[in-house]
Design a protein around this motif. Structure first.
Motif, mmCIF file in Angstrom:
data_model
loop_
_atom_site.group_PDB
_atom_site.id
_atom_site.type_symbol
_atom_site.label_atom_id
_atom_site.label_comp_id
_atom_site.label_asym_id
_atom_site.label_seq_id
_atom_site.Cartn_x
_atom_site.Cartn_y
_atom_site.Cartn_z
ATOM 1 N N ALA A 38 0.826 -1.209 0.000
ATOM 2 C CA ALA A 38 0.000 0.000 0.000
ATOM 3 C C ALA A 38 0.858 1.256 0.000
ATOM 4 O O ALA A 38 0.398 2.317 -0.408
ATOM 5 C CB ALA A 38 -0.928 -0.006 1.200
ATOM 6 N N THR A 39 2.089 1.171 0.493
ATOM 7 C CA THR A 39 2.924 2.361 0.573
ATOM 8 C C THR A 39 3.730 2.611 -0.695
ATOM 9 O O THR A 39 4.267 3.689 -0.876
ATOM 10 C CB THR A 39 3.898 2.238 1.753
ATOM 11 N N ALA A 40 3.879 1.601 -1.515
ATOM 12 C CA ALA A 40 4.654 1.753 -2.744
ATOM 13 C C ALA A 40 3.790 2.412 -3.820
ATOM 14 O O ALA A 40 2.565 2.314 -3.787
ATOM 15 C CB ALA A 40 5.152 0.397 -3.224
ATOM 16 N N PRO A 41 4.400 3.096 -4.779
ATOM 17 C CA PRO A 41 3.607 3.734 -5.831
ATOM 18 C C PRO A 41 2.930 2.711 -6.729
ATOM 19 O O PRO A 41 3.365 1.571 -6.838
ATOM 20 C CB PRO A 41 4.651 4.543 -6.613
ATOM 21 N N GLN A 42 1.884 3.156 -7.355
ATOM 22 C CA GLN A 42 1.142 2.260 -8.236
ATOM 23 C C GLN A 42 1.924 1.975 -9.505
ATOM 24 O O GLN A 42 2.867 2.681 -9.858
ATOM 25 C CB GLN A 42 -0.212 2.876 -8.594
ATOM 26 N N ARG A 43 1.526 0.924 -10.187
ATOM 27 C CA ARG A 43 2.171 0.539 -11.444
ATOM 28 C C ARG A 43 1.873 1.600 -12.509
ATOM 29 O O ARG A 43 0.730 2.039 -12.655
ATOM 30 C CB ARG A 43 1.625 -0.806 -11.896
ATOM 31 N N PRO A 44 2.869 2.035 -13.274
ATOM 32 C CA PRO A 44 2.600 2.999 -14.352
ATOM 33 C C PRO A 44 1.707 2.395 -15.436
ATOM 34 O O PRO A 44 1.559 1.173 -15.542
ATOM 35 C CB PRO A 44 3.995 3.308 -14.913
ATOM 36 N N SER A 45 1.123 3.270 -16.229
ATOM 37 C CA SER A 45 0.393 2.798 -17.400
ATOM 38 C C SER A 45 1.362 2.126 -18.363
ATOM 39 O O SER A 45 2.575 2.325 -18.297
ATOM 40 C CB SER A 45 -0.294 3.970 -18.098
ATOM 41 N N ALA A 46 0.826 1.316 -19.251
ATOM 42 C CA ALA A 46 1.688 0.609 -20.201
ATOM 43 C C ALA A 46 2.501 1.613 -21.024
ATOM 44 O O ALA A 46 1.948 2.568 -21.572
ATOM 45 C CB ALA A 46 0.842 -0.254 -21.123
ATOM 46 N N PRO A 47 3.817 1.445 -21.111
ATOM 47 C CA PRO A 47 4.625 2.356 -21.929
ATOM 48 C C PRO A 47 4.189 2.312 -23.398
ATOM 49 O O PRO A 47 3.864 1.245 -23.930
ATOM 50 C CB PRO A 47 6.048 1.819 -21.764
ATOM 51 N N VAL A 48 4.201 3.457 -24.026
ATOM 52 C CA VAL A 48 3.820 3.569 -25.431
ATOM 53 C C VAL A 48 5.078 3.855 -26.246
ATOM 54 O O VAL A 48 5.802 4.821 -25.977
ATOM 55 C CB VAL A 48 2.790 4.692 -25.639
#
Length: 465
Positions: free
Chosen positions: A71-81
């Motif tokens: 919960a403390t770690a950042p969320q996964r980025p969107s898929a790289p384009v």
């Protein structure tokens, strides 16, 4: 830039941030006690108490997590384009993650990690890749709590290098990339540096650089771009030539160049663009052929710089209806037997061409190379300069902007091939026909897909020998 992108720095792919020049250094996490050690420290008093028959109060033993709570770690980025791909470079972007202080990128090939490191921006340009190789790229967000989950890998394969796309994050990075691919070694004789904001000085510089086997690098007026600085450091030229006055390439830039390469650069300049081109032509004690181009508009002149460089001729500039005094004086000194006029009469009038021939003081013929538009003019220049098929290389650049074409002109002139022009969307039929006639062993496309589309690449691939 964030990573060392100097040619020859190492064999790993080179990385460039598009939106930032800062790369965060990796911070090693502080060491912590292992869960087993913590548990033993807690249980030791209990064991001693039981052994001695002492009753102790109940103790609450918390579990020590083996990993940081998700919960403390950042969320996964969107898929790289993936927004651009060449035979040795790739460009990715992704959405910024709220609360992220940076990112980690991971590049793999053949099942092994090729590069994994901290990054600062939500976009990246990676070069130094191998042609015809499959890679996978992924990214994770980072904050004070740690590194989040990586995105699913995005797979891409660098193409067959009959068609090579050379590009960078901007015109300065593209020029540095063209230089690196044409001069992948240290210790060249010379390098030319000129303004990336306008075309006239770069036009005359490209012909001189091609004749000397040197690259043309671009600069901002008041400071060297990072890619230009690094490329100069990698090239280690014996001499650096600045083309243009202090108004377009400041003395600050001149000092920056000197601190990189050692010594003071040589400056070629005049009171205006016409006088600057004349000063560049002073590198020639005389010339059998001189190219004459419109000094106010670039389209018809773009292909001429490569042609002039490949034949060892200088480029002079003129106004449409009048011949500048500096140009006339240069022609009188060079005494050419032939003047090649670039463009139709609406660009350089017949009267101006006649004045140029008269200014030489010797018997001089005038040859005009022109077409219905800038693309056809470039084809006419190619046909006149390279009449035989089987050229080693053809450079294809945007006909709607000058920087990439002029950086390519020096490389093309050195390598013995023409520069042809295209709109962004697709090759004109006249240009495609000229490419078939030339039967090049290789084609270099200058600029990313926003400048020259992937459709152009698709048109070029069937021409492979």
């Amino acid at each position: 830039m964030a990573a060392d992108v100097s040619p020859g720095a190492d064999d790993a792919p080179r990385l460039t941030t598009l939106g930032s020049d800062i790369e965060k250094e990796e911070q090693m996490p502080a060491r912590t006690a292992t869960p087993a050690l913590v548990r033993n420290l807690i249980l030791l008093p209990l064991l001693l108490a039981l052994t001695m028959g002492v009753t102790t109060p109940a103790m609450a033993v918390d579990r020590v997590p083996a990993t940081r709570p998700l919960a403390t770690a950042p969320q996964r980025p969107s898929a790289p384009v993936r927004i651009a791909l060449g035979d040795a470079e790739v460009q990715f972007t992704w959405r910024d993650v709220p609360g992220a202080t940076g990112y980690r990128i991971r590049l793999t090939a053949y099942g092994k990690v090729v590069r994994e490191q901290a990054w600062s921006a939500a976009n990246i340009f990676i070069d130094g890749l191998d042609p015809e190789t499959t890679y996978e790229f992924s990214v994770a967000a980072v904050n004070a709590s740690g590194t989040g989950a990586y995105t699913a890998p995005v797979r891409f394969t660098t193409p067959f290098d009959f068609v090579e796309r050379q590009f960078g994050a901007d015109r300065y990075a593209t020029a540095a990339r063209v230089s690196f691919r044409a001069h992948p070694f240290h210790g060249i004789g010379a390098a030319y540096v000129t303004a990336g904001s306008d075309f006239p000085d770069a036009l005359s510089a490209a012909a001189a650089a091609a004749r000397a086997g040197a690259p043309v690098l671009l600069t901002r007026p008041t400071g060297l771009p990072d890619q230009t600085r690094k490329e100069l450091g990698a090239l280690r030229p014996s001499q650096t030539v600045v083309v243009g006055g202090p108004g377009v390439v400041s003395e600050t830039v001149e000092r920056q160049i000197g601190s990189i390469v050692g010594g003071t650069p040589r400056r070629l300049s005049g009171v205006d663009r016409f006088a600057t081109a004349a000063d560049v032509s002073a590198l020639w004690p005389s010339a059998q052929v001189v190219y004459l181009a419109d000094g106010m508009n670039f389209p018809d002149a773009l292909a001429g710089a490569a042609a002039a460089g490949s034949t060892g001729a200088p480029v002079l500039l003129t106004r449409r209806a009048t011949l500048p005094d500096a140009t006339a004086s240069a022609l009188a000194r060079l005494r050419p037997s032939r003047i090649v006029v670039l463009g139709e009469t609406g660009v350089v009038s017949d009267e101006t061409a006649a004045l140029a021939a008269a200014a030489t003081g010797v018997a001089t013929t005038v040859q005009r190379l022109s077409g219905a538009d800038r693309y056809a003019t470039a084809v006419a220049v190619s046909q006149a300069t390279f009449p035989r098929a089987g050229v080693p290389v053809v450079y294809v650049a945007s006909g709607q902007a000058f920087p990439d074409a002029l950086a390519g002109a020096a490389a093309a002139g050195r390598r013995g091939g023409p520069v042809l022009l295209t709109p962004q969307g697709a090759l004109p039929t006249t240009v495609l026909a000229e490419l078939r006639r030339l039967q090049p062993k290789r084609v270099v496309v200058l600029g990313g897909p926003s400048v020259v589309s992937d459709t152009v690449i698709a048109q070029l691939l069937p021409l492979a020998p």
